[in-house]
Design a protein around this motif. Structure first.
Motif, PDB file in Angstrom:
ATOM      1  N   THR A   4       0.787  -1.050  -0.012  1.00 32.26           N
ATOM      2  CA  THR A   4      -0.027  -0.042  -0.068  1.00 32.26           C
ATOM      3  C   THR A   4       0.714   1.264   0.055  1.00 32.26           C
ATOM      4  OG1 THR A   4      -1.814  -1.035   1.051  1.00 32.26           O
ATOM      5  CG2 THR A   4      -1.664   1.341   1.209  1.00 32.26           C
ATOM      6  N   ASN A 152      -1.153  -2.816  -4.804  1.00 34.90           N
ATOM      7  CA  ASN A 152      -2.739  -2.913  -5.270  1.00 34.90           C
ATOM      8  C   ASN A 152      -3.553  -1.712  -4.441  1.00 34.90           C
ATOM      9  OD1 ASN A 152      -2.607  -3.889  -2.480  1.00 34.90           O
ATOM     10  ND2 ASN A 152      -4.324  -5.227  -2.997  1.00 34.90           N
ATOM     11  N   ARG A 153      -3.114  -0.964  -3.495  1.00 35.43           N
ATOM     12  CA  ARG A 153      -3.760   0.031  -3.064  1.00 35.43           C
ATOM     13  C   ARG A 153      -2.960   1.421  -2.833  1.00 35.43           C
ATOM     14  NH1 ARG A 153      -7.855  -1.588  -0.305  1.00 35.43           N
ATOM     15  NH2 ARG A 153      -7.126  -3.626  -0.453  1.00 35.43           N
ATOM     16  N   TRP A 181      -6.530   1.705 -12.051  1.00 36.78           N
ATOM     17  CA  TRP A 181      -6.816   2.350 -10.704  1.00 36.78           C
ATOM     18  C   TRP A 181      -8.200   2.958 -10.987  1.00 36.78           C
ATOM     19  CZ3 TRP A 181      -3.948   1.253  -6.630  1.00 36.78           C
ATOM     20  CH2 TRP A 181      -2.664   1.097  -6.993  1.00 36.78           C
ATOM     21  N   SER A 184     -12.050   4.196  -4.545  1.00 39.79           N
ATOM     22  CA  SER A 184     -13.039   3.301  -3.898  1.00 39.79           C
ATOM     23  C   SER A 184     -14.103   4.056  -3.013  1.00 39.79           C
ATOM     24  CB  SER A 184     -12.423   2.468  -2.856  1.00 39.79           C
ATOM     25  OG  SER A 184     -11.309   1.704  -3.271  1.00 39.79           O
ATOM     26  N   THR A 215      -7.764   1.687  -5.727  1.00 41.34           N
ATOM     27  CA  THR A 215      -7.220   0.023  -6.018  1.00 41.34           C
ATOM     28  C   THR A 215      -7.198  -0.349  -7.298  1.00 41.34           C
ATOM     29  OG1 THR A 215      -9.449  -0.639  -5.667  1.00 41.34           O
ATOM     30  CG2 THR A 215      -8.240  -0.497  -3.535  1.00 41.34           C
TER      31      THR A 215
END
Length: 216
Positions: A4, A152-153, A181, A184, A215
């Motif tokens: 992250t 992934n974040r 991307w 969220s 994400t």
């Protein structure tokens, strides 16, 4: 390994000026501390950073407490300003532990081997800067293969105004690099962090910003 990135950046991706943050936002810094520290009992999070990011942290706050601090520097004799870790020092309280590694790859590859004795597992790994480390992390892998580190974040504090046009260090334009991307929802941000996070535009010391999660 899922990674992250956590960063505060302007609309034009500015993140720093003259080796420091262009803004001082205590509430936003408290958010950073809570997110990167929160782990289940017996677990610990790692914060991986470059040398300049380490040096930008006031000495009295180094290492960042309750997190495994890993500093990446090509200088093998770089002095972290604290005793070098030994096998016995890994039994010390987590708040006193920082590790030097020569590359991002070696830092990520050794995390499981350098856990302090009071932590039974590595919970999450955060990349906290600076610009070159962010860019390298984003280019580590193009797909989430279990055996490879993969970002992934992104926890992005988007600084909306003022423009902070004096910034001379920039976060990569991650959306231009990869169209996968997606932003969220705020609910998803709170569920992932396990925290109550202020929603919508915040204002602090004349700076307007918003907490976001992206994400892929």
């Amino acid at each position: 390994m899922e990674l992250t990135l956590i960063v505060a950046a302007t609309i034009t991706h500015g993140i720093g000026h003259s080796g420091a943050l262009p803004w001082r936002l205590p509430n936003e810094m408290a958010y950073f501390a809570k997110v990167t520290s929160k782990a289940p009992q017996g677990g610990i999070n790692a914060v991986v950073m470059g040398r300049k990011s380490w040096e930008s942290i006031p000495p009295k706050y180094r290492p960042l407490k309750n997190r495994l601090n890993v500093v990446v520097s090509r200088q093998p004799e770089y002095d972290l300003g604290m005793p070098p870790p030994t096998q016995s020092s890994l039994t010390s309280p987590t708040s006193s532990l920082a590790i030097l590694r020569p590359s991002l790859a070696s830092a990520l590859g050794s995390l499981q081997d350098i856990l302090p004795s009071d932590a039974s597992s590595l919970h999450r790994t955060f990349i906290i800067g600076g610009a070159s480390i962010y860019a390298e992390a984003l280019n580590l892998s193009s797909s989430p293969q279990e055996s490879l580190p993969f970002v992934n974040r992104i926890l992005l504090t988007r600084v909306l105004s003022p423009a902070y046009s004096e910034c001379d260090v920039f976060f990569p334009d991650f959306q231009a690099l990869d169209s996968r991307w997606k932003r969220s929802s705020h609910k998803e941000l709170e569920e992932w962090t396990g925290l109550q996070v202020s929603e919508g535009v915040q204002e602090e010391r004349g700076t307007r910003y918003e907490y976001q999660m992206w994400t892929r």
